[in-house]
Design a protein around this motif. Structure first.
Motif, PDB file in Angstrom:
ATOM      1  N   LEU A  89       0.852  -1.191   0.000  1.00 50.54           N
ATOM      2  CA  LEU A  89       0.000   0.000   0.000  1.00 50.54           C
ATOM      3  C   LEU A  89       0.887   1.240   0.000  1.00 50.54           C
ATOM      4  CD1 LEU A  89      -2.940   1.085   0.339  1.00 50.54           C
ATOM      5  CD2 LEU A  89      -2.504   1.136   2.788  1.00 50.54           C
ATOM      6  N   ILE A  90       0.571   2.148  -0.896  1.00 49.66           N
ATOM      7  CA  ILE A  90       1.297   3.419  -0.904  1.00 49.66           C
ATOM      8  C   ILE A  90       0.367   4.475  -0.337  1.00 49.66           C
ATOM      9  CG2 ILE A  90       2.439   5.150  -2.322  1.00 49.66           C
ATOM     10  CD1 ILE A  90       2.893   2.980  -4.409  1.00 49.66           C
ATOM     11  N   ALA A  91       0.799   5.169   0.703  1.00 51.44           N
ATOM     12  CA  ALA A  91      -0.026   6.225   1.287  1.00 51.44           C
ATOM     13  C   ALA A  91       0.712   7.548   1.124  1.00 51.44           C
ATOM     14  CB  ALA A  91      -0.294   5.928   2.752  1.00 51.44           C
ATOM     15  N   ASP A  92       0.196   8.387   0.231  1.00 48.77           N
ATOM     16  CA  ASP A  92       0.866   9.656  -0.065  1.00 48.77           C
ATOM     17  C   ASP A  92       0.251  10.754   0.790  1.00 48.77           C
ATOM     18  OD1 ASP A  92       2.155  11.794  -1.082  1.00 48.77           O
ATOM     19  OD2 ASP A  92       1.371  11.627  -3.112  1.00 48.77           O
ATOM     20  N   GLU A  93       0.928  11.142   1.848  1.00 51.02           N
ATOM     21  CA  GLU A  93       0.437  12.165   2.770  1.00 51.02           C
ATOM     22  C   GLU A  93      -1.035  11.914   3.107  1.00 51.02           C
ATOM     23  OE1 GLU A  93       2.191  15.034   3.706  1.00 51.02           O
ATOM     24  OE2 GLU A  93       3.768  15.301   2.236  1.00 51.02           O
ATOM     25  N   PRO A  94      -1.362  10.744   3.663  1.00 55.56           N
ATOM     26  CA  PRO A  94      -2.772  10.372   3.782  1.00 55.56           C
ATOM     27  C   PRO A  94      -3.554  11.238   4.755  1.00 55.56           C
ATOM     28  CG  PRO A  94      -1.408   8.807   4.953  1.00 55.56           C
ATOM     29  CD  PRO A  94      -0.472   9.719   4.222  1.00 55.56           C
ATOM     30  N   THR A  95      -2.877  11.995   5.610  1.00 52.26           N
ATOM     31  CA  THR A  95      -3.623  12.750   6.622  1.00 52.26           C
ATOM     32  C   THR A  95      -3.336  14.238   6.584  1.00 52.26           C
ATOM     33  OG1 THR A  95      -1.865  12.330   8.207  1.00 52.26           O
ATOM     34  CG2 THR A  95      -3.693  10.795   8.211  1.00 52.26           C
ATOM     35  N   THR A  96      -2.600  14.680   5.588  1.00 49.91           N
ATOM     36  CA  THR A  96      -2.188  16.085   5.557  1.00 49.91           C
ATOM     37  C   THR A  96      -3.387  17.023   5.456  1.00 49.91           C
ATOM     38  OG1 THR A  96      -0.179  15.388   4.493  1.00 49.91           O
ATOM     39  CG2 THR A  96      -0.677  17.716   4.392  1.00 49.91           C
ATOM     40  N   ALA A  97      -4.438  16.569   4.758  1.00 50.50           N
ATOM     41  CA  ALA A  97      -5.586  17.450   4.572  1.00 50.50           C
ATOM     42  C   ALA A  97      -6.568  17.348   5.731  1.00 50.50           C
ATOM     43  CB  ALA A  97      -6.284  17.108   3.258  1.00 50.50           C
ATOM     44  N   LEU A  98      -6.246  16.557   6.723  1.00 48.40           N
ATOM     45  CA  LEU A  98      -7.227  16.296   7.779  1.00 48.40           C
ATOM     46  C   LEU A  98      -6.853  16.997   9.077  1.00 48.40           C
ATOM     47  CD1 LEU A  98      -7.571  12.458   7.164  1.00 48.40           C
ATOM     48  CD2 LEU A  98      -9.025  14.271   6.271  1.00 48.40           C
ATOM     49  N   ASP A  99      -7.850  17.171   9.919  1.00 51.24           N
ATOM     50  CA  ASP A  99      -7.599  17.741  11.237  1.00 51.24           C
ATOM     51  C   ASP A  99      -6.852  16.753  12.108  1.00 51.24           C
ATOM     52  OD1 ASP A  99      -8.576  20.321  11.313  1.00 51.24           O
ATOM     53  OD2 ASP A  99     -10.621  19.574  11.223  1.00 51.24           O
ATOM     54  N   VAL A 100      -6.262  17.270  13.156  1.00 47.07           N
ATOM     55  CA  VAL A 100      -5.362  16.445  13.939  1.00 47.07           C
ATOM     56  C   VAL A 100      -6.081  15.287  14.637  1.00 47.07           C
ATOM     57  CG1 VAL A 100      -5.416  18.010  15.915  1.00 47.07           C
ATOM     58  CG2 VAL A 100      -3.477  16.513  15.601  1.00 47.07           C
ATOM     59  N   THR A 101      -7.314  15.512  15.096  1.00 49.01           N
ATOM     60  CA  THR A 101      -8.010  14.399  15.765  1.00 49.01           C
ATOM     61  C   THR A 101      -8.407  13.336  14.747  1.00 49.01           C
ATOM     62  OG1 THR A 101     -10.128  15.533  15.590  1.00 49.01           O
ATOM     63  CG2 THR A 101      -8.912  15.813  17.633  1.00 49.01           C
ATOM     64  N   ILE A 102      -8.761  13.779  13.535  1.00 48.52           N
ATOM     65  CA  ILE A 102      -9.120  12.822  12.485  1.00 48.52           C
ATOM     66  C   ILE A 102      -7.856  12.118  12.001  1.00 48.52           C
ATOM     67  CG2 ILE A 102     -10.322  12.551  10.290  1.00 48.52           C
ATOM     68  CD1 ILE A 102     -11.998  13.743  12.504  1.00 48.52           C
ATOM     69  N   GLN A 103      -6.778  12.874  11.924  1.00 47.90           N
ATOM     70  CA  GLN A 103      -5.502  12.288  11.530  1.00 47.90           C
ATOM     71  C   GLN A 103      -5.147  11.136  12.446  1.00 47.90           C
ATOM     72  OE1 GLN A 103      -1.927  14.584  10.429  1.00 47.90           O
ATOM     73  NE2 GLN A 103      -1.157  14.099  12.453  1.00 47.90           N
ATOM     74  N   ALA A 104      -5.360  11.329  13.743  1.00 47.65           N
ATOM     75  CA  ALA A 104      -5.041  10.286  14.702  1.00 47.65           C
ATOM     76  C   ALA A 104      -5.880   9.037  14.415  1.00 47.65           C
ATOM     77  CB  ALA A 104      -5.300  10.782  16.120  1.00 47.65           C
ATOM     78  N   GLN A 105      -7.161   9.252  14.103  1.00 45.13           N
ATOM     79  CA  GLN A 105      -8.025   8.111  13.788  1.00 45.13           C
ATOM     80  C   GLN A 105      -7.520   7.353  12.567  1.00 45.13           C
ATOM     81  OE1 GLN A 105     -11.865   9.781  13.064  1.00 45.13           O
ATOM     82  NE2 GLN A 105     -12.192  10.464  15.164  1.00 45.13           N
ATOM     83  N   ILE A 106      -7.188   8.110  11.516  1.00 42.38           N
ATOM     84  CA  ILE A 106      -6.808   7.473  10.252  1.00 42.38           C
ATOM     85  C   ILE A 106      -5.475   6.731  10.401  1.00 42.38           C
ATOM     86  CG2 ILE A 106      -6.175   7.931   7.848  1.00 42.38           C
ATOM     87  CD1 ILE A 106      -9.105   8.263   8.261  1.00 42.38           C
ATOM     88  N   LEU A 107      -4.531   7.362  11.094  1.00 40.44           N
ATOM     89  CA  LEU A 107      -3.237   6.702  11.277  1.00 40.44           C
ATOM     90  C   LEU A 107      -3.411   5.405  12.057  1.00 40.44           C
ATOM     91  CD1 LEU A 107      -0.859   9.697  12.048  1.00 40.44           C
ATOM     92  CD2 LEU A 107      -1.124   8.432   9.913  1.00 40.44           C
ATOM     93  N   ASP A 108      -4.259   5.489  13.071  1.00 36.01           N
ATOM     94  CA  ASP A 108      -4.531   4.315  13.873  1.00 36.01           C
ATOM     95  C   ASP A 108      -5.096   3.189  13.003  1.00 36.01           C
ATOM     96  OD1 ASP A 108      -4.285   3.766  16.678  1.00 36.01           O
ATOM     97  OD2 ASP A 108      -6.414   3.254  16.583  1.00 36.01           O
ATOM     98  N   LEU A 109      -6.053   3.571  12.163  1.00 40.51           N
ATOM     99  CA  LEU A 109      -6.697   2.614  11.271  1.00 40.51           C
ATOM    100  C   LEU A 109      -5.669   1.975  10.337  1.00 40.51           C
ATOM    101  CD1 LEU A 109      -9.247   1.396   9.967  1.00 40.51           C
ATOM    102  CD2 LEU A 109      -9.296   3.387   8.480  1.00 40.51           C
ATOM    103  N   LEU A 110      -4.820   2.809   9.750  1.00 39.08           N
ATOM    104  CA  LEU A 110      -3.822   2.290   8.817  1.00 39.08           C
ATOM    105  C   LEU A 110      -2.906   1.293   9.512  1.00 39.08           C
ATOM    106  CD1 LEU A 110      -2.766   5.408   6.704  1.00 39.08           C
ATOM    107  CD2 LEU A 110      -3.886   3.327   5.905  1.00 39.08           C
ATOM    108  N   ARG A 111      -2.536   1.640  10.743  1.00 34.97           N
ATOM    109  CA  ARG A 111      -1.624   0.773  11.480  1.00 34.97           C
ATOM    110  C   ARG A 111      -2.265  -0.588  11.736  1.00 34.97           C
ATOM    111  NH1 ARG A 111       0.780   4.629  15.071  1.00 34.97           N
ATOM    112  NH2 ARG A 111      -1.248   4.555  16.064  1.00 34.97           N
ATOM    113  N   VAL A 112      -3.526  -0.555  12.173  1.00 35.41           N
ATOM    114  CA  VAL A 112      -4.223  -1.809  12.477  1.00 35.41           C
ATOM    115  C   VAL A 112      -4.371  -2.655  11.215  1.00 35.41           C
ATOM    116  CG1 VAL A 112      -6.439  -2.767  13.161  1.00 35.41           C
ATOM    117  CG2 VAL A 112      -5.433  -0.875  14.459  1.00 35.41           C
ATOM    118  N   LEU A 113      -4.823  -2.023  10.153  1.00 31.73           N
ATOM    119  CA  LEU A 113      -5.059  -2.763   8.909  1.00 31.73           C
ATOM    120  C   LEU A 113      -3.770  -3.386   8.392  1.00 31.73           C
ATOM    121  CD1 LEU A 113      -7.452  -0.305   7.097  1.00 31.73           C
ATOM    122  CD2 LEU A 113      -8.007  -2.567   7.979  1.00 31.73           C
TER     123      LEU A 113
END
Lengths: 482, 325, 689
Positions: free
Chosen positions: C178-202
């Motif tokens: 999986l290539i993730a190109d700045e996957p959270t740069t456009a997101l707010d910090v609390t949402i960024q935390a959610q997405i990063l967490d999700l990516l890590r788990v997956l």
């Protein structure tokens, strides 16, 4: 004086416009973003070739926009006591230089390069008898013998001479250009020559700033060739034939150029202030100003263009016809009609540009540099003039060059429908209109149409190509898409 | 949706009133009816009586806005403005110079106009969109380059030359179809083929270029990159993703003209002698029949406004983001 | 291939058209990624990291061209495949998620359709099977109420949800990589935390290899096992994540760390990298970093350095570490962070020990007089609708905000996008309106003033905007831009004096005098922001509203701007209202902090109060969501559920209750009054009644 200068309204305006363009060009030289844009246009080969051709059309059109009435009571009648008499006929510089085309009317139709009329007519034989035959033209090929046997050879010789002349002039131009460039760049002639043709990039950073001289020279070559051939042939022949009343078609085509330019340029002079003022006001002030402007342009654009123009032109015609005392000469009358056509076209076609500018102003007003200007307490006027208008200029510019070709095409259609220029004004539309009647003839009279077609095609095509180049250079969104 | 339509209709009314006032001003305020009468009658027969008669015959002998001589409501209704402008709103168009009922004439001429304009519209849409898609599929190749060159060349030719050229080539040289004319029924087909064909050809240049620009713009969007990253084929990307989104700007320009198809095409109809509304308009203009021109202006703007509404509704069909409320 | 790595990239080169020439944007990039490993590429904008990612997918834009190299995925060279063969790989073996979820989904197709496309293409799934699988995927990426979302369009989803859909789409083909190109740069910090967490788990569940592209060292520290640093198209350093964060080798990497603002550097200037990243096509010969490198010596400018192995897992492209060099090296190189003081110095714990901060804050606490007071500021924007376009509701962008700014101090206004913080800034300058409440600037009431009455007061308060590319008029020369305000507000009346002033101002912000004659497009983002600052200073304001002035800039440039702002504050006794979402900047610069949520300030206090002892559950969650550039600090995050509601329909009661972990009954009914916790600290939460 041997002539009385006549300043027609359209002349005045077109020269005013030329002056405006010169001023704008000087301003653009100083303004870095504009200069960059134009440099981009200058690198576009298609665009520069088109600009060269357009420039030739402009020279023709402008030389046809210097009018005068020549004196008719003889050059020696200048004893000062008598008021001079001047011809009613208004002529232009172009007429003067095309005297040989203008003053050699035949009786009726003749094919290009023909020696005889297209129709049979009563011919006086040397022995006094009369017969129906194709009579010899009065002027076309009159230097040849009665049978015209050596016409082929004569034409070939003329062509060869034209070719040689064109080559000579072109070489001179190319040499001058090379010389000029090498002087300016301080490089060897051969290097300049190679650079013109893009065989060698300019040294250093200006590698991308190469002006498309090759395209200019190539287009110039083409134009010179065509011009030389036409000039050479029209000395003794009617290169494009003659029309119903025996007028040289080449002359008509050249005269049409001015009409097309006037319509294409002056209309924008009307359209521009309207579209810019209303568009910016609507987008900047919003609220009721916006509502009003939107209502205005929706209403006007809801009427089908041709119909609105037709209605306006019909009414304008009534006004002109019921006030014959306003005009001293028929040329002036035709001119006022041309001008009012521009006016009407401008009044009916400002809406699309206005809508565009309104939308862009709305977007600009949200940008941070406008907010910053508000934060500095700048007046509305200053914000509009300094911050909004300069950032809309590219849209205005693009739409102007794009509109030009549309207007040239529209003129032909309108004149055909009968709501265009005055029937006495020579234009592509009137040429097509009168030629159309003859389409049903067997065999067909095709040369008027062919002349109108090729001139119009060349004009509109080069305008379109230049418009593309300008758009590529100035529209950040479109840039690179073609 | 319904509320939206009602609002749009309500918005259309001031525009129609504006159009009406504008044309009224053009036709009756810029010139007096006397001027028109003089124009129509020609220089020779102009006598005060002839003018008065001409005006009376057409109902131009009343005051413009306010009839002081009349009583009550008639002060307003017995005026040129009421008779010529207000009545248009109930489709009472009056008579043309030749005495025929304008409304009847329009009804009978709509058919032939539509018979040309509708096929031209549909075929042209199909042809130019396909051509543009082809160019975009072969983006930045030689085909694309020469395709664009061809488009620019095609759009630099006046519409009249297409008609003249087509008539000359197909009807005169090849003698495939009649050069002009029109018949009702199935026979109409013979007469329609050429004008439709020419109509389509004439529009290829401008439209293809426009669609190509739209497709290229849409093709550069992020979601197209996403689609490619999914492993979709180039055709699937173009047809499912690009075309679908490009429909939105395309509809803006296309749907608005659908109602206008009834108006026919001025040039085509007059060159081919088709008895449609386009040639009707041209005839009216050359005959300086002001009443007909005025009616056509009114109908034209009515259809345009209908087109605007259709456009808005069509957005709902292609763009889920738009809901008309 | 000899190695068993999942993805192996060798000597990848991508060229881009520059006018008539072509120049490399990615130049000889090589790396390997193993199964189940997260490999991060960090670098500043324009270094070629996104282009590298696109090149792996063979999706480089039209203006670019893949020139050479090899990309082996599970043993197959992707660059040798036909386009048709590559299509088989995309989505199935190699999937990608992009930076901008708002534009990366097709707006006119439903979620089910867009995911279904992949299922059909890569697995031949259609109809109900596909639907069921899509549903499962949406569940897997944590989309609540997935059944309903299936038939929705992207515009009906929030930004975070769109990115989840993107992830679901990428997973649909069961990719190995999986290539993730700045996957959270456009997101707010609390949402960024959610997405990063999700990516890590997956990733853990599926044993995928992951290439993570980021500019944020914090994200890299949290996510990656190995890190590569890119500079000007080249990878300059590769290392394991702990190794890298403890002991970076390349001077550029060291500088990047030193440029990070945080508490440990309070009161000191940040390290900056002189100059800027050279643009594509202008890359210098020799080492590309030489011109900006403090350790550069003769050889660096002559020859491009080779890759040197520091250890089995650590390589660097730098002459300093090369084994045998004829030329004299300036001292012996050392792999370590230049900013020893700052290593691992960033957490709540630091605050307690940081006497430096307390001292500094106390010193300032002899409260200076306030220059700006806003009381109960409200900005409601009407929503029109219905038949007659009547007002049917309002967006409560700012809903009763009160704040005080003292002379010479910095008040940070912190919050996520849409919380109304920018509107507050604009309202203070009377750039939006009308609103209600009171704004007093140096004792004068601004609310309700006309344009003309406002004009003389505009001198005192100015604004620096977020986007340096939109905040300068592209058609004006820099000199004109700077002097315009002076002329309009009659600060300097004569034109010649203005010219002098412009030169002085340019010097003050660190630009040469000849910049005055040039146009904004000739400057980089950081330089433009300097110009914007000079323009603001030109009218000698007391208060400057800084609206995220560094959020569009790279770390090294951000440091320059922050330094400049700090220096100017000390010299000119300026007051800043600093609007930001970046806590690192807050730590470094702010004296007081106000946290905003949905148009209201939920917590207000000194920077020590807020960062050391956050009380409001939102502040706590916000702070815990910030990624920390220290892999040793990976910790359990306090993940905030859901997303910010729309300010047009704020929830009843406490606006935060829908997302709050400590929600009580009263929270659903009543908005909490503000509670004073200490002289400087107040909070609006029912927990502290």
């Amino acid at each position: 004086m041997n002539f009385l200068p006549v300043l027609l309204w359209t002349d005045l305006l077109i020269w005013l416009l030329v002056l405006l363009l010169v001023v704008a060009a000087i301003a653009a030289r100083r303004n870095e973003p504009l200069r960059r844009g134009w440099a981009h246009v200058g690198r576009n080969r298609g665009g520069m070739a088109a600009a060269t051709v357009l420039a030739v059309f402009f020279v023709v059109g402008l030389s046809d926009s210097v009018h005068f009435r020549s004196r008719i009571d003889g050059a020696n009648g200048a004893n000062g006591a008598m008021p001079a008499n001047y011809a009613v006929e208004v002529r232009s510089l172009l007429d003067l230089s095309l005297g040989h085309l203008r003053n050699r009317p035949e009786k009726s139709y003749s094919e290009p390069l023909a020696l005889r009329l297209y129709n049979k007519d009563l011919v006086q034989l040397p022995d006094g008898r009369q017969t129906r035959d194709y009579p010899r033209l009065r002027y076309g090929g009159s230097h040849l013998d009665e049978q015209g046997t050596e016409r082929g050879a004569d034409v070939a010789a003329t062509l060869a001479r034209a070719l040689a002349a064109a080559l000579l002039v072109w070489s001179a131009c190319a040499a001058l250009l090379t010389l000029g460039l090498s002087r300016r760049q301080g490089e060897r002639l051969a290097a300049s020559w190679r650079r013109i043709w893009g065989w060698e990039c300019a040294a250093g950073e200006s590698g991308e700033s190469n002006f498309a001289w090759s395209a200019v020279l190539a287009a110039l070559g083409g134009v010179l060739l065509v011009a030389a051939i036409l000039i050479a042939l029209s000395a003794n022949y009617h290169a494009f034939g003659t029309d119903k009343v025996g007028q040289d078609v080449l002359y008509l085509a050249l005269k049409s150029v001015r009409t097309a330019l006037i319509i294409g340029l002056l209309t924008t002079l009307v359209l521009l202030p309207l579209a810019v003022t209303l568009g910016i006001m609507a987008g900047y002030f919003r609220s009721w100003v916006d509502d009003l402007v939107q209502y205005l342009y929706t209403t006007i654009s809801s009427i089908p263009g041709v119909l609105l123009i037709a209605a306006a032109v019909l009414m304008m015609q009534v006004v002109i016809d019921s006030h014959p005392q306003w005009f001293a000469t028929s040329a002036e009358r035709a001119d006022v009609r041309l001008l009012s056509l521009c006016l009407i076209l401008g009044m009916t076609s400002w809406t699309s540009l206005c809508r565009l500018l309104r939308g862009e102003t709305l977007k600009l007003s949200q940008l941070e540099f406008i907010l910053a200007a508000h934060a500095f307490g700048l007046s509305h006027r200053r914000i509009i003039v300094r911050h909004i208008l300069p950032n809309l200029m590219h849209i205005v510019l693009i739409s102007l060059v794009m509109d030009f070709s549309q207007l040239v095409l529209a003129e032909a259609v309108l004149s055909y429908v009968g709501i265009g220029v005055d029937p006495s004004t020579i234009s592509f539309g009137t040429m097509i209109n009168s030629a159309r009647m003859e389409l049903a003839r067997e065999p067909m009279v095709w040369w008027s149409l062919a002349a109108a077609f090729s001139f119009m095609f060349a004009l509109v095509l080069s305008a379109n190509l230049l418009a593309d180049a300008v758009r590529d250079a100035f529209d950040p969104q479109i840039a690179g898409s073609s | 949706m319904l509320a939206y339509l009602i609002r749009r209709l309500a918005y259309a009314i001031p525009i129609l009133i504006g159009v009406n006032l504008l044309t009224f001003a053009l036709f009756f305020v810029v010139n007096t009816p006397d001027d028109m009468a003089r124009m129509q009658l020609g220089i020779k027969r102009v006598t005060p009586e002839a003018i008065a008669h001409w005006k009376a015959e057409r109902g131009y002998d009343k005051p413009l806005f306010w009839n002081a001589a009349a009583e009550g409501g008639k002060r307003l209704s017995e005026t040129i403005f009421f008779a010529k402008s207000v009545r248009m709103f109930v489709f009472d168009f009056g008579r043309a110079e030749d005495g025929r009922d304008i409304a009847e004439e329009i009804k009978s001429r709509m058919g032939p106009s539509l018979a040309i304009a509708a096929p031209v519209f549909l075929l042209e849409l199909a042809v130019t969109i396909s051509f543009a898609l082809l160019l975009v599929l072969f983006r930045a190749t030689r085909l694309d380059f020469w395709g664009v060159v061809l488009c620019v060349a095609l759009m630099s030719i006046s519409g009249m030359f297409y008609i003249i050229g087509g008539q000359f080539l197909i009807s005169k040289i090849w003698r495939l179809v009649p050069i002009s004319g029109y018949q009702e029924g199935v026979d109409a087909l013979r007469f329609l083929v050429l004008p439709v064909f020419i109509g389509v050809i004439a529009g290829i240049g401008t439209n293809t270029r426009w669609y190509r620009t739209i497709f290229i713009e849409e093709g550069g969007r992020d979601y197209v990159r996403t689609a490619r990253a999914k492993g979709l084929s180039e055709a699937a990307v173009l047809f499912v993703h690009v075309l679908r989104n490009a429909m939105i700007p395309i509809l803006t320009g296309v749907v608005v003209v659908i109602p206008m198809l009834f108006m026919g095409s001025l040039l085509t109809e007059s060159f081919f002698g088709i008895p449609g509304l386009g040639s009707y308009t041209i005839e009216a203009i050359s005959a300086q029949d002001f009443s007909v021109v005025r009616v056509m202006v009114f109908i034209g703007s009515l259809l345009y406004i209908a087109g605007l509404m259709l456009t808005d509704i069509s957005y709902v069909l292609v763009d889920p983001r738009i809901r008309l409320d | 291939m000899m190695t068993a790595s999942l993805l192996s990239v060798r000597d990848l080169r991508v060229d881009i058209n520059r006018g008539r020439r072509r120049a490399p944007v990615v130049d000889g990039v090589s790396f390997d990624i193993n199964e189940g490993e997260t490999f991060a590429i960090v670098g500043e904008s324009g270094c070629g990291k996104s282009m590298t990612a696109l090149a792996l997918m063979r999706l480089v834009p039209a203006a670019a061209r893949l020139v050479s190299g090899s990309v082996h995925l599970a043993g197959r060279d992707l660059l040798e495949l036909t386009e048709g063969g590559m299509r088989e790989v995309r989505g199935r073996e190699l999937a990608m998620i992009f930076q901008e979820p708002n534009t990366s989904l097709n707006p006119v197709l439903t979620v089910a359709r867009q995911i279904g496309e992949v299922l059909e293409r890569q697995g031949g799934l259609r109809g109900n099977d596909a639907r069921a699988r899509t549903l499962a995927l949406l569940d897997a990426v944590g989309i609540a109420d997935a059944q309903r979302r299936l038939d929705e369009y992207p515009f009906q989803l929030s930004g975070g949800m769109k990115q989840r859909v993107m992830i679901a789409m990428a997973l649909a083909g069961d990719p190995k990589m999986l290539i993730a190109d700045e996957p959270t740069t456009a997101l707010d910090v609390t949402i960024q935390a959610q997405i990063l967490d999700l990516l890590r788990v997956l990733q853990r569940e599926r044993r995928m290899g992951m290439l993570l592209i980021s500019h944020d060292l914090g994200i890299v520290a949290e996510m990656a096992q190995r890190v590569a640093v890119m500079y000007a198209g080249e990878i300059v350093e590769v290392a394991g994540v702990t190794e890298f964060f403890a002991a970076p080798c390349h001077p550029y990497a060291k500088k990047l760390f030193a440029a990070l603002p945080d508490i440990s550097r309070r009161g000191a200037l940040l390290e900056t990298i002189p100059g800027q990243v050279p643009s594509v096509g202008d890359w210098p010969a020799g080492c590309r970093f030489a011109a900006r490198c403090p350790a550069a010596f003769g050889l660096c400018r002559e020859r491009a350095p080779e890759v040197v192995a520091i250890s089995a897992t650590h390589t660097v492209r730098c002459h300093l570490y090369a084994a045998s060099e004829t030329q004299q090296k300036p001292g012996s190189p050392r792999c370590a962070r230049d900013d020893e003081a700052g290593v691992f110095a960033k957490s709540a714990a630091t605050w307690q020990s940081s006497a430096l901060v307390d001292g500094e804050l106390d010193r300032h606490h002899e409260s200076k007089q306030s220059v700006l007071d806003a009381v109960d500021l409200r900005m409601h924007f009407p929503i029109r609708g219905g038949l007659l376009k009547r007002t049917v509701g309002s967006v409560r962008a700012v809903d009763g905000v009160s704040l005080t700014l003292a002379r010479g101090r910095t008040l940070a206004l912190v919050g996520e996008s849409g919380c109304g913080k920018t509107t507050v800034g604009k309202a203070l300058l009377q750039l939006v309106g009308p609103g209600s409440g009171s704004i007093r600037l140096a004792g004068r009431e601004l609310m309700g003033l006309s344009r003309r009455e406002m004009r003389p007061l505009r001198r005192k308060i100015q604004m620096i905007f977020q986007d340096p590319f939109a905040s300068l008029n592209p058609r004006m020369r820099v000199g004109e831009i700077i002097s315009e305000g002076m002329a309009a507000l009659q600060v300097v009346a004569s034109a010649s004096l203005r010219d002098q002033a412009v030169h002085a101002l340019l010097a003050q912000v660190g630009l040469p005098a000849e910049a005055a004659l040039r146009y904004p497009h000739e400057f980089s983002g950081g330089q433009r922001q300097r110009i914007a600052i000079a323009r603001t200073l030109a009218v000698q304001p007391d208060v400057i509203v800084c609206d995220e002035p560094t959020s569009a800039l790279d770390v090294s440039v951000q440091a320059q701007i922050l330094n400049l702002l700090r220096e100017l504050q000390e010299r000119l006794d300026l007051s800043y209202l600093f609007i930001t979402h970046n806590f690192a900047v807050v730590e470094y610069l702010a004296h007081e902090v106000a946290v905003m949520y949905l148009g209201r300030i939920v917590e207000f206090g000194s920077v020590a109060d807020i960062l050391r002892d956050p009380r409001h559950p939102y502040t706590v969650a916000l702070l815990s969501a910030v990624p920390v550039p220290d892999p040793g600090q990976r910790r359990e995050r306090l993940l905030l559920a859901g997303e910010t509601p729309s300010p047009a329909h704020p929830p009843a009661g406490c606006h935060f209750h829908l997302r709050c972990a400590k929600v009580m009954d009263i929270c659903r009914r009543q908005y909490p009054e503000s509670t004073q916790l200490s002289a400087s600290h107040r909070v609006s939460c029912h927990l502290f009644k």
